[in-house]
Design a protein around this motif. Sequence first.
Motif, PDB file in Angstrom:
ATOM      1  N   GLU A 449       0.855  -1.185   0.000  1.00 52.51           N
ATOM      2  CA  GLU A 449       0.000   0.000   0.000  1.00 52.51           C
ATOM      3  C   GLU A 449       0.890   1.233   0.000  1.00 52.51           C
ATOM      4  OE1 GLU A 449      -3.846   0.633   2.479  1.00 52.51           O
ATOM      5  OE2 GLU A 449      -2.261   1.799   3.504  1.00 52.51           O
ATOM      6  N   ALA A 450       0.741   2.081  -1.016  1.00 55.11           N
ATOM      7  CA  ALA A 450       1.541   3.292  -1.130  1.00 55.11           C
ATOM      8  C   ALA A 450       1.024   4.360  -0.169  1.00 55.11           C
ATOM      9  CB  ALA A 450       1.512   3.812  -2.559  1.00 55.11           C
ATOM     10  N   GLU A 451       1.819   5.399   0.028  1.00 54.09           N
ATOM     11  CA  GLU A 451       1.437   6.463   0.951  1.00 54.09           C
ATOM     12  C   GLU A 451       0.138   7.146   0.526  1.00 54.09           C
ATOM     13  OE1 GLU A 451       4.610   9.192   1.473  1.00 54.09           O
ATOM     14  OE2 GLU A 451       5.931   7.770   2.518  1.00 54.09           O
ATOM     15  N   ASN A 452      -0.117   7.218  -0.782  1.00 57.23           N
ATOM     16  CA  ASN A 452      -1.333   7.881  -1.266  1.00 57.23           C
ATOM     17  C   ASN A 452      -2.551   6.957  -1.276  1.00 57.23           C
ATOM     18  OD1 ASN A 452      -0.775   6.168  -3.373  1.00 57.23           O
ATOM     19  ND2 ASN A 452      -0.853   7.740  -4.987  1.00 57.23           N
ATOM     20  N   GLY A 453      -2.407   5.726  -0.788  1.00 60.63           N
ATOM     21  CA  GLY A 453      -3.524   4.796  -0.725  1.00 60.63           C
ATOM     22  C   GLY A 453      -3.613   3.835  -1.883  1.00 60.63           C
ATOM     23  N   ASP A 454      -2.764   4.003  -2.914  1.00 61.21           N
ATOM     24  CA  ASP A 454      -2.750   3.040  -4.020  1.00 61.21           C
ATOM     25  C   ASP A 454      -2.298   1.679  -3.506  1.00 61.21           C
ATOM     26  OD1 ASP A 454      -3.560   4.945  -5.796  1.00 61.21           O
ATOM     27  OD2 ASP A 454      -1.594   5.249  -6.713  1.00 61.21           O
ATOM     28  N   PHE A 455      -2.764   0.636  -4.182  1.00 64.87           N
ATOM     29  CA  PHE A 455      -2.385  -0.730  -3.816  1.00 64.87           C
ATOM     30  C   PHE A 455      -1.650  -1.337  -4.996  1.00 64.87           C
ATOM     31  CE2 PHE A 455      -3.416  -5.254  -2.737  1.00 64.87           C
ATOM     32  CZ  PHE A 455      -2.806  -5.259  -1.494  1.00 64.87           C
ATOM     33  N   ARG A 456      -0.431  -1.833  -4.764  1.00 59.31           N
ATOM     34  CA  ARG A 456       0.398  -2.399  -5.832  1.00 59.31           C
ATOM     35  C   ARG A 456       0.485  -3.921  -5.666  1.00 59.31           C
ATOM     36  NH1 ARG A 456       3.867   2.474  -5.179  1.00 59.31           N
ATOM     37  NH2 ARG A 456       4.944   1.467  -3.453  1.00 59.31           N
ATOM     38  N   VAL A 457       0.402  -4.635  -6.772  1.00 60.76           N
ATOM     39  CA  VAL A 457       0.365  -6.094  -6.748  1.00 60.76           C
ATOM     40  C   VAL A 457       1.286  -6.642  -7.835  1.00 60.76           C
ATOM     41  CG1 VAL A 457      -1.100  -8.146  -6.821  1.00 60.76           C
ATOM     42  CG2 VAL A 457      -2.072  -5.953  -6.108  1.00 60.76           C
ATOM     43  N   ALA A 458       2.113  -7.626  -7.478  1.00 59.67           N
ATOM     44  CA  ALA A 458       2.947  -8.330  -8.454  1.00 59.67           C
ATOM     45  C   ALA A 458       2.429  -9.759  -8.589  1.00 59.67           C
ATOM     46  CB  ALA A 458       4.408  -8.333  -8.020  1.00 59.67           C
ATOM     47  N   THR A 459       2.231 -10.216  -9.825  1.00 56.67           N
ATOM     48  CA  THR A 459       1.688 -11.558 -10.055  1.00 56.67           C
ATOM     49  C   THR A 459       2.463 -12.281 -11.151  1.00 56.67           C
ATOM     50  OG1 THR A 459       0.097 -10.907 -11.785  1.00 56.67           O
ATOM     51  CG2 THR A 459      -0.632 -10.740  -9.487  1.00 56.67           C
ATOM     52  N   THR A 460       2.289 -13.599 -11.183  1.00 52.84           N
ATOM     53  CA  THR A 460       2.796 -14.429 -12.273  1.00 52.84           C
ATOM     54  C   THR A 460       1.614 -15.053 -12.985  1.00 52.84           C
ATOM     55  OG1 THR A 460       4.929 -14.931 -11.259  1.00 52.84           O
ATOM     56  CG2 THR A 460       4.109 -16.487 -12.899  1.00 52.84           C
ATOM     57  N   ARG A 461       1.623 -14.979 -14.282  1.00 47.96           N
ATOM     58  CA  ARG A 461       0.606 -15.632 -15.103  1.00 47.96           C
ATOM     59  C   ARG A 461       1.217 -16.917 -15.645  1.00 47.96           C
ATOM     60  NH1 ARG A 461      -1.498 -17.787 -19.891  1.00 47.96           N
ATOM     61  NH2 ARG A 461      -3.371 -16.712 -20.545  1.00 47.96           N
ATOM     62  N   SER A 462       0.611 -18.064 -15.336  1.00 42.72           N
ATOM     63  CA  SER A 462       1.189 -19.359 -15.677  1.00 42.72           C
ATOM     64  C   SER A 462       1.001 -19.694 -17.143  1.00 42.72           C
ATOM     65  CB  SER A 462       0.568 -20.462 -14.815  1.00 42.72           C
ATOM     66  OG  SER A 462       0.735 -20.171 -13.458  1.00 42.72           O
ATOM     67  N   ALA A 463       1.796 -20.665 -17.605  1.00 39.71           N
ATOM     68  CA  ALA A 463       1.748 -21.069 -19.013  1.00 39.71           C
ATOM     69  C   ALA A 463       0.457 -21.791 -19.356  1.00 39.71           C
ATOM     70  CB  ALA A 463       2.944 -21.962 -19.338  1.00 39.71           C
ATOM     71  N   ASN A 464      -0.132 -22.511 -18.401  1.00 40.37           N
ATOM     72  CA  ASN A 464      -1.423 -23.179 -18.584  1.00 40.37           C
ATOM     73  C   ASN A 464      -1.445 -24.190 -19.718  1.00 40.37           C
ATOM     74  OD1 ASN A 464      -2.743 -21.629 -16.527  1.00 40.37           O
ATOM     75  ND2 ASN A 464      -2.678 -19.906 -17.940  1.00 40.37           N
ATOM     76  N   LEU A 465      -0.326 -24.794 -19.992  1.00 37.63           N
ATOM     77  CA  LEU A 465      -0.256 -25.848 -21.016  1.00 37.63           C
ATOM     78  C   LEU A 465      -0.732 -25.379 -22.374  1.00 37.63           C
ATOM     79  CD1 LEU A 465      -1.626 -28.852 -18.923  1.00 37.63           C
ATOM     80  CD2 LEU A 465       0.734 -28.267 -19.392  1.00 37.63           C
ATOM     81  N   GLY A 466      -0.658 -24.079 -22.616  1.00 35.04           N
ATOM     82  CA  GLY A 466      -1.057 -23.563 -23.924  1.00 35.04           C
ATOM     83  C   GLY A 466      -2.549 -23.615 -24.180  1.00 35.04           C
ATOM     84  N   LEU A 467      -3.388 -23.732 -23.129  1.00 37.19           N
ATOM     85  CA  LEU A 467      -4.829 -23.844 -23.333  1.00 37.19           C
ATOM     86  C   LEU A 467      -5.415 -22.609 -24.003  1.00 37.19           C
ATOM     87  CD1 LEU A 467      -5.844 -25.460 -19.944  1.00 37.19           C
ATOM     88  CD2 LEU A 467      -5.708 -26.570 -22.166  1.00 37.19           C
TER      89      LEU A 467
END
Length: 595
Positions: A449-467
């Motif tokens: 949570e940043a000082e100004n109230g923003d919320f930052r998120v880091a994610t990984t998107r999986s390969a999903n077997l090419g579906l």
Amino acid sequence: MTHKAKYLFFLLIFALFLGGCSLPWKKPVENQSLPDPVNAAEEVAGNSGQLKKFASYQELRNFLEAQSVNINQNYGRKEMLMGLDMASAPMRDGAITGEVAATGGTDDYSRTNTQVSGVNEADIIKTDGEYIFALVYNDIYIVKAQPVEQARAVAKLSFNSRPSEFFLDSGRLVVIGNDDQIKETSVYKSFRRHSPYTYVKVFDLADRESPKQIRDLSMEGAYQDSRVIDKRLYLIINNFNSYITNEVVTPRLVDNGKILSNDCSKNDRCFAPDVYYFDIPYDSYNFTSINTLDLSDEEASVKSQTYLLSGAQNLYASAKNIYLSYAQYLDHSDLLLAVMRERLTDKLSVDERERLAKIDGADSVVLSAGEKKQKQLQLFEAFLRARSSEESLVLETDLEDALKQKYEAEAENLERTLIYKFSLGTDQPVYRANGSVPGTALNQFSFDEAENGDFRVATTRSANLGLDGSTESYSNLYVLDGNLKQIGSVERLASGERIYSVRFMGKRAYLVTFKQVDPLFVLDLSDRQSPKLLGELKVPGFSSYLHPYDENTLIGVGKDTEVDAYGNVKTGGLKLSLFDVSDPKNPRELDTYVG
């Protein structure tokens, strides 16, 4: 692809769906305008996807009885169908910030390593500058450490059930653990719902050599996480699919050996949490309870709110807000059934269409939503098996193409992280907003949570077997506003790799991903709507934890790796790295230690 190969491929997918290997997915809940904080929970209601409060426990019973719940539905699915190579969990550490000293000891001592200043986290060893508190198996030892020449153990607290961790805050020792012993009591044996229980024992530390126990609580459910903020304990407890007919519908609380009633009209001291839910279909549910205890008041009652969620995996807390998050995955069987209905319904016989209509129209008491879906899939599969080789080849090719198009259209929804925000400042948290982003978060350090109230998120998107047509995983960083609506992003970082550690520091974010080498990415977050990649560094091994030494130096803790002659990555011993990030466009590794 030959007809036989197509059929086997299609049949394999179908068998996985019918075998309970699909992944639960519900459309992400839309954000709503936020009400006044005092009456937030009561007012956030009315539209689909909004938060609602059950008017009574009988209404909650009726709701649960009408739900389709498969208790084992969620286990093992992600790995089976999504093909994830899960990163090993990093250490539970953070930026070095201090809890409030409990005595007048020296200020020159090491505090608990926590993620956010002012937010106390539990641990297994703590100090107030004069005394050291250490958890060893079932005992907590209290050692007088100052002055050094008088160092000695002054007390030992023993517990029948092993503690998991504890807090040291404002003259209180708060011990949390799994209550194994309650299962041996006659009270527990009288319950039809044999859930795990979490104990909370609070000690007054006015006399360090003779701590006085002032609270003895046992809460129904599995302990997930906790924080202490401004002398209040916030405890997250999960109960999975816990409804049993004629049992108390909400999680129980045992206070000093006494089961508190949930009927406050007849009892002065009771435990009757309000229960909230979202106006969306539930394939499965989890009772996630946020319990609040004022540590400064020995007689304070436990305040509790329970939310029906599909899960709760990560907790992030700032001094002002608590965020709960969990990952949700697309239900592949829903897509398959949708495609079958679109492409095959008009080809069914009159009798088959009538059977399909009867399944659709069956009362939920007779057929749950999950049972309806299974029967419909079986009907379409029987139809396909009855076709001639030539006709089935045409139909299967058409279904395969349509299914691929569905996956491509739902690419961002294959896996998402759902986030729920609760504000602090009153005697218990108040629900504020919810949102979602593509991909899955590794742990609590994936959030900030940043000082100004923003919320930052880091994610990984999986390969999903090419579906959905993709064959590589990648990572993302998203910026959400105070209402958890996305306002900025950096996507598709490190193709083919997963996030192993994250560290947010003011207007910068540092990400470590890994496949064969350890890329350290430096991202600029100064423009909330247009975050950008500044620089990266690739070195052998990976850091599963990043720790700020100062604003220009990072410490990485992880593993050394090497690649063999066949291209396989082998994990070696411990690796410590020192990174210079004073020039964000050109980060460099100053030194390493491999042991």
